[in-house]
Design a protein around this motif. Structure first.
Motif, mmCIF file in Angstrom:
data_model
loop_
_atom_site.group_PDB
_atom_site.id
_atom_site.type_symbol
_atom_site.label_atom_id
_atom_site.label_comp_id
_atom_site.label_asym_id
_atom_site.label_seq_id
_atom_site.Cartn_x
_atom_site.Cartn_y
_atom_site.Cartn_z
ATOM 1 N N LEU A 81 0.870 -1.175 0.000
ATOM 2 C CA LEU A 81 0.000 0.000 0.000
ATOM 3 C C LEU A 81 0.904 1.220 0.000
ATOM 4 O O LEU A 81 1.540 1.523 1.005
ATOM 5 C CB LEU A 81 -0.932 0.018 1.211
ATOM 6 N N GLN A 82 0.979 1.871 -1.147
ATOM 7 C CA GLN A 82 1.739 3.102 -1.256
ATOM 8 C C GLN A 82 0.844 4.252 -0.829
ATOM 9 O O GLN A 82 -0.220 4.461 -1.407
ATOM 10 C CB GLN A 82 2.215 3.317 -2.694
ATOM 11 N N MET A 83 1.281 4.986 0.183
ATOM 12 C CA MET A 83 0.481 6.073 0.743
ATOM 13 C C MET A 83 1.227 7.390 0.550
ATOM 14 O O MET A 83 2.310 7.570 1.115
ATOM 15 C CB MET A 83 0.209 5.825 2.216
ATOM 16 N N ASN A 84 0.665 8.259 -0.246
ATOM 17 C CA ASN A 84 1.245 9.577 -0.508
ATOM 18 C C ASN A 84 0.353 10.671 0.070
ATOM 19 O O ASN A 84 -0.826 10.437 0.349
ATOM 20 C CB ASN A 84 1.418 9.787 -2.015
ATOM 21 N N SER A 85 0.914 11.840 0.224
ATOM 22 C CA SER A 85 0.161 13.006 0.716
ATOM 23 C C SER A 85 -0.628 12.659 1.974
ATOM 24 O O SER A 85 -1.830 12.935 2.080
ATOM 25 C CB SER A 85 -0.789 13.518 -0.383
ATOM 26 N N LEU A 86 0.049 12.054 2.918
ATOM 27 C CA LEU A 86 -0.621 11.597 4.135
ATOM 28 C C LEU A 86 -1.185 12.771 4.929
ATOM 29 O O LEU A 86 -0.607 13.870 4.965
ATOM 30 C CB LEU A 86 0.346 10.790 4.990
ATOM 31 N N LYS A 87 -2.320 12.503 5.550
ATOM 32 C CA LYS A 87 -3.027 13.488 6.361
ATOM 33 C C LYS A 87 -3.148 12.976 7.792
ATOM 34 O O LYS A 87 -3.137 11.756 8.016
ATOM 35 C CB LYS A 87 -4.420 13.732 5.793
ATOM 36 N N PRO A 88 -3.315 13.882 8.756
ATOM 37 C CA PRO A 88 -3.501 13.419 10.146
ATOM 38 C C PRO A 88 -4.669 12.442 10.282
ATOM 39 O O PRO A 88 -4.603 11.518 11.103
ATOM 40 C CB PRO A 88 -3.759 14.725 10.904
ATOM 41 N N GLU A 89 -5.712 12.604 9.491
ATOM 42 C CA GLU A 89 -6.856 11.698 9.579
ATOM 43 C C GLU A 89 -6.568 10.303 9.033
ATOM 44 O O GLU A 89 -7.400 9.403 9.142
ATOM 45 C CB GLU A 89 -8.079 12.295 8.867
ATOM 46 N N ASP A 90 -5.387 10.109 8.458
ATOM 47 C CA ASP A 90 -4.980 8.764 8.031
ATOM 48 C C ASP A 90 -4.373 7.971 9.185
ATOM 49 O O ASP A 90 -4.062 6.784 9.022
ATOM 50 C CB ASP A 90 -3.954 8.854 6.896
ATOM 51 N N THR A 91 -4.192 8.616 10.313
ATOM 52 C CA THR A 91 -3.635 7.938 11.485
ATOM 53 C C THR A 91 -4.529 6.787 11.914
ATOM 54 O O THR A 91 -5.728 6.965 12.146
ATOM 55 C CB THR A 91 -3.469 8.932 12.652
ATOM 56 N N ALA A 92 -3.944 5.596 11.988
ATOM 57 C CA ALA A 92 -4.703 4.394 12.320
ATOM 58 C C ALA A 92 -3.756 3.206 12.375
ATOM 59 O O ALA A 92 -2.591 3.302 11.966
ATOM 60 C CB ALA A 92 -5.782 4.137 11.272
ATOM 61 N N VAL A 93 -4.290 2.089 12.839
ATOM 62 C CA VAL A 93 -3.609 0.811 12.671
ATOM 63 C C VAL A 93 -4.097 0.229 11.346
ATOM 64 O O VAL A 93 -5.303 0.143 11.104
ATOM 65 C CB VAL A 93 -3.910 -0.159 13.820
ATOM 66 N N TYR A 94 -3.152 -0.131 10.506
ATOM 67 C CA TYR A 94 -3.480 -0.659 9.181
ATOM 68 C C TYR A 94 -3.309 -2.176 9.182
ATOM 69 O O TYR A 94 -2.281 -2.704 9.619
ATOM 70 C CB TYR A 94 -2.571 -0.017 8.136
#
Length: 126
Positions: A81-94
């Motif tokens: 899972l390539q994650m770009n332009s991360l935001k604070p709301e992406d904070t989580a356990v994946y």
């Protein structure tokens, strides 16, 4: 017995990128739908992205579309899972998950997945 092991999480700043990996073992999953879910504190687990089989049928949640990309390397038995332009709301356990053999397409429902990894923490600071 199928085993899924996630890696690649960490603490980053908003706008940064991360790549999560999910190494699979136990049986061949090349034709099985694989997906990433996430769970933030106090919230339900939600679908992030999924990919199916050799035709690489992909589905991304609206909240990550254009920023995250799921891919798989069947030769390495690994899903990314390539994650770009991360935001604070992406904070989580994946969590990485392997779908049940009987389901069709790429399901977004938790109950359609029968194997799960232990999860990797992603924290995005503002």
């Amino acid at each position: 017995q199928v085993q899924l092991v996630e890696s690649g999480g960490g603490l980053v700043q908003a706008g940064d990128s991360l790549r999560l990996s999910c190494a699979t073992s136990g049986r061949t999953l090349s034709s099985t739908v694989m997906a990433w879910f996430r769970q933030a504190p106090g919230k339900e687990r939600e679908f992030v992205a999924g990919v199916r089989g050799t035709v690489s049928w992909k589905l991304h949640a609206d909240s990550v579309k254009g920023r995250f990309t799921i891919s798989r390397d069947n030769a390495k038995n690994t899903v990314y899972l390539q994650m770009n332009s991360l935001k604070p709301e992406d904070t989580a356990v994946y969590y990485c998950a392997a779908g049940k053999a009987a389901i069709a397409g790429v399901s977004t429902r938790i109950r359609d997945y029968d194997y799960w990894g232990q999860g990797t923490q992603v924290t995005v600071s503002s």
